[in-house]
Design an enzyme around this catalytic site. Sequence first.
Site, PDB file in Angstrom:
ATOM      1  N   GLU A 216       0.833  -1.220   0.000  1.00  0.00           N
ATOM      2  CA  GLU A 216       0.000   0.000   0.000  1.00  0.00           C
ATOM      3  C   GLU A 216       0.865   1.266   0.000  1.00  0.00           C
ATOM      4  O   GLU A 216       0.562   2.245   0.669  1.00  0.00           O
ATOM      5  CB  GLU A 216      -1.002  -0.023   1.161  1.00  0.00           C
TER       6      GLU A 216
HETATM    7  C1  LIG Z   1       2.174  -9.850   1.104  1.00  0.00           C
HETATM    8  C2  LIG Z   1       1.893  -8.934  -0.035  1.00  0.00           C
HETATM    9  C3  LIG Z   1       0.595  -8.553  -0.308  1.00  0.00           C
HETATM   10  C4  LIG Z   1       0.311  -7.723  -1.392  1.00  0.00           C
HETATM   11  N1  LIG Z   1      -0.990  -7.430  -1.702  1.00  0.00           N
HETATM   12  C5  LIG Z   1      -1.256  -6.799  -2.878  1.00  0.00           C
HETATM   13  C6  LIG Z   1      -2.607  -6.663  -3.351  1.00  0.00           C
HETATM   14  O1  LIG Z   1      -3.565  -7.069  -2.688  1.00  0.00           O
HETATM   15  N2  LIG Z   1      -2.813  -6.091  -4.570  1.00  0.00           N
HETATM   16  C7  LIG Z   1      -1.781  -5.609  -5.326  1.00  0.00           C
HETATM   17  O2  LIG Z   1      -2.032  -5.094  -6.415  1.00  0.00           O
HETATM   18  N3  LIG Z   1      -0.493  -5.688  -4.888  1.00  0.00           N
HETATM   19  C8  LIG Z   1      -0.216  -6.283  -3.699  1.00  0.00           C
HETATM   20  N4  LIG Z   1       1.082  -6.409  -3.259  1.00  0.00           N
HETATM   21  C9  LIG Z   1       2.152  -5.769  -4.012  1.00  0.00           C
HETATM   22  C10 LIG Z   1       2.757  -4.587  -3.255  1.00  0.00           C
HETATM   23  O3  LIG Z   1       1.874  -3.509  -3.276  1.00  0.00           O
HETATM   24  C11 LIG Z   1       4.129  -4.302  -3.910  1.00  0.00           C
HETATM   25  O4  LIG Z   1       5.023  -5.268  -3.392  1.00  0.00           O
HETATM   26  C12 LIG Z   1       4.618  -2.908  -3.636  1.00  0.00           C
HETATM   27  O5  LIG Z   1       3.854  -2.003  -4.366  1.00  0.00           O
HETATM   28  C13 LIG Z   1       6.076  -2.725  -4.008  1.00  0.00           C
HETATM   29  O6  LIG Z   1       6.306  -3.148  -5.309  1.00  0.00           O
HETATM   30  P1  LIG Z   1       7.476  -4.185  -5.629  1.00  0.00           P
HETATM   31  O7  LIG Z   1       7.426  -5.240  -4.608  1.00  0.00           O
HETATM   32  O8  LIG Z   1       7.398  -4.601  -7.032  1.00  0.00           O
HETATM   33  O9  LIG Z   1       8.801  -3.357  -5.376  1.00  0.00           O
HETATM   34  P2  LIG Z   1       9.635  -2.530  -6.459  1.00  0.00           P
HETATM   35  O10 LIG Z   1       8.745  -1.526  -7.111  1.00  0.00           O
HETATM   36  O11 LIG Z   1      10.401  -3.474  -7.311  1.00  0.00           O
HETATM   37  O12 LIG Z   1      10.627  -1.730  -5.525  1.00  0.00           O
HETATM   38  C14 LIG Z   1      11.838  -2.275  -4.989  1.00  0.00           C
HETATM   39  C15 LIG Z   1      12.419  -1.248  -4.028  1.00  0.00           C
HETATM   40  O13 LIG Z   1      12.662  -0.018  -4.721  1.00  0.00           O
HETATM   41  C16 LIG Z   1      11.964   1.061  -4.123  1.00  0.00           C
HETATM   42  N5  LIG Z   1      11.525   1.978  -5.179  1.00  0.00           N
HETATM   43  C17 LIG Z   1      10.771   1.687  -6.275  1.00  0.00           C
HETATM   44  N6  LIG Z   1      10.576   2.793  -7.010  1.00  0.00           N
HETATM   45  C18 LIG Z   1      11.223   3.802  -6.385  1.00  0.00           C
HETATM   46  C19 LIG Z   1      11.384   5.198  -6.653  1.00  0.00           C
HETATM   47  N7  LIG Z   1      10.848   5.783  -7.707  1.00  0.00           N
HETATM   48  N8  LIG Z   1      12.104   5.926  -5.777  1.00  0.00           N
HETATM   49  C20 LIG Z   1      12.639   5.356  -4.667  1.00  0.00           C
HETATM   50  N9  LIG Z   1      12.511   4.059  -4.372  1.00  0.00           N
HETATM   51  C21 LIG Z   1      11.812   3.292  -5.206  1.00  0.00           C
HETATM   52  C22 LIG Z   1      10.811   0.395  -3.379  1.00  0.00           C
HETATM   53  O14 LIG Z   1      10.325   1.182  -2.307  1.00  0.00           O
HETATM   54  C23 LIG Z   1      11.473  -0.872  -2.888  1.00  0.00           C
HETATM   55  O15 LIG Z   1      12.221  -0.602  -1.744  1.00  0.00           O
HETATM   56  C24 LIG Z   1       1.378  -7.230  -2.175  1.00  0.00           C
HETATM   57  C25 LIG Z   1       2.694  -7.597  -1.888  1.00  0.00           C
HETATM   58  C26 LIG Z   1       2.962  -8.453  -0.845  1.00  0.00           C
HETATM   59  C27 LIG Z   1       4.381  -8.870  -0.609  1.00  0.00           C
END
Ligand SMILES: Cc1cc2nc3c(=O)[nH]c(=O)nc-3n(C[C@H](O)[C@H](O)[C@H](O)COP(=O)(O)OP(=O)(O)OC[C@H]3O[C@@H](n4cnc5c(N)ncnc54)[C@H](O)[C@@H]3O)c2cc1C
Length: 628
Positions: A412
Amino acid sequence: MTATVSEKQARQVAEAARESEWRKPSFGKELFLGRFRLDLIDPWPAAEERPDAEEFLAKLDAYVRSDVDGPRIEREARIPDEVFQGLAGLGAFGMKIDKKYGGLGLSNLHYCKALTLAGSVNPSIGALLSAHQSIGVPQPLKIFGTDEQKQKYLPRLAGGEVSAFLLTEPDVGSDPARLGTIAEPVEGGYKLNGVKLWATNGTVATLLVVMARVPDKGITAFVVEGDAEGITIERRNAFLGLRGLENSVTRFHDVFVPAENVIGGLGKGLKIALTTLNTGRLSLPAMCVGAGKWSLNVAREWSAERVQWGRAVGKHEAVAKKIAFIAATTYAMESMLDLCCLIADDDRNDIRIEAALVKLFASEMAWQVADELIQVRGGRGYETADSLAARGERAVEVEQLLRDLRINRIFEGSTEIMHLLIAREAVDAHLSVAGDIIDPDAGLGRKARAGAKAGAFYAKWLPTLAVGRGQVPNGYGEFGPLASHLRYVERASRKLARSTFYAMSRWQGKLERKQGFLGRIVDIGAELFAMSAVCVRARSERETRPEGVELADLFCRQARLRAEALFAALWDNTDSLDTKVAKRVLEGRYTFLEEGVVTSTSDAAWVATWEPGPSTAEDVRRRIPPPS
Ligand SMILES: Cc1cc2nc3c(=O)[nH]c(=O)nc-3n(C[C@H](O)[C@H](O)[C@H](O)COP(=O)(O)OP(=O)(O)OC[C@H]3O[C@@H](n4cnc5c(N)ncnc54)[C@H](O)[C@@H]3O)c2cc1C
């Protein structure tokens, strides 16, 4: 299948989804502008009298205490069918749905109290209920749905059907501009193709909100039947914590969705997601508040009884400091959350910044609380509850708490993304007057016009940052022993705005890349908001709960130390060097440091690719039978 997107395009997509208008006053926005508008949150707003909501909370309390076995959910990594059915029977899947659609129509305050309570028995239950109604189908339909959509779907959801929200894809996490799921227009509707990752409730949901790209129109939100032909639940994912979570990989292959299932119009998907999260973001802090209360209880009972070196461990200063931190921080998280709920419920203020601040603050602080609790428990903090029980000791799930809480800093809106999102709002006033000056794409004419506009704005605004009530010796005297803290907040708010202005002038368009600086600005704002919330609450409860003033006072002193350290680090830090060294790390300059350990030899992809087409995986969906 993923869109190729430049950094600039990614920003444009995020910017287009942003709600740019401010129709109501915002305490948070004013705070970042150096205007401490205490009047927007003081006096503490009165909660709506809702005997029906109190009755529901009492029933929920009795039910989760007697019928929900938290340790069993952890052990079996599954919430039993009868718990889904029991919660449905109480109306817990319709807490946020209006009464006219069969829901309970709870206020944000009562809804969050219910999440705090249910999540304290097992956090997977909190996640189930919150993903279902804070981001799942009920909330977007409530705000953006047509009457037909509401009539068709909300009664089903209020009755106990579960919903999920599907935005994330293997290649789409923090950056939705890369969205690869396509909704192709066909006769009578759309055909969906794509793969969605990590959908909470995805294995059990019978109704889904799916974000997909409609060619030439943009990212669009659809309500989709979970059992529609062409949907395969390919996997149930497992995590560090939240073991009971029903989280899926979901494939869409030529899934027909009728045109009337578009929510809020074509191309409005991300705006809907962000608007839904304005209040939707309050549910994670509700779980963090629960974690704080639970931790305080364990810390109190354990630290009074465990004796080492001739004293109860809680009486050794090093441990006492941790207990005090847990108590003060829990008081602050609860105050911020309750305040956000109340100002959201009375609908007088725009709460998007405050809700984002409480999500950021509570997810970070609850994690620290759990970490400190482990330390207070010593070796027992690291031991699983089952292992403790097997040795005949009390089975407290402290290590589980830490694991369960960790995700709150990621989903979120990760902490990094929350920093950027809130910073964008914090500098909005500057961008709206001076944005064109620093926009490399703006022509000379636009730059000149912006220069004139900015000159007029700053001529009026800057002098207001020089003086304020925080400098008056007995300013905020009505707050008694807490007055000095509010004077600090007022002064710090002006200093924060001056620092932001200075950074804007110094770095101009490059400011958006100064993520270390922006993160600190936002974290200071969060501390100031938290201080304001505890002072206003403690004063409003001074007759009924005078001891609250002690916690408010301690919290403010701790918060002030953190804020001062952040102010100092605005200009004295290793940000540039960190960036430089990280670049070199990525280039492989320091690989010598990785020698001497066994690292992975896998050559599997870091991010799985997917191809459109029918699924080749077994469907692992789980359907909850109706209660017998
Ligand atoms: C248990 C769980 C439940 C979830 N539930 C849902 C759900 O119900 N529906 C849904 O749609 N998604 C869901 N998600 C997905 C969740 O919202 C994403 O994991 C989250 O948005 C982060 O995306 P990512 O994991 O791909 O990280 P990435 O986007 O790959 O980011 C990797 C790292 O880089 C940082 N980062 C990325 N972009 C930037 C930037 N521009 N500037 C600085 N730092 C940055 C991030 O903060 C993170 O530390 C869930 C994930 C988990 C693990």
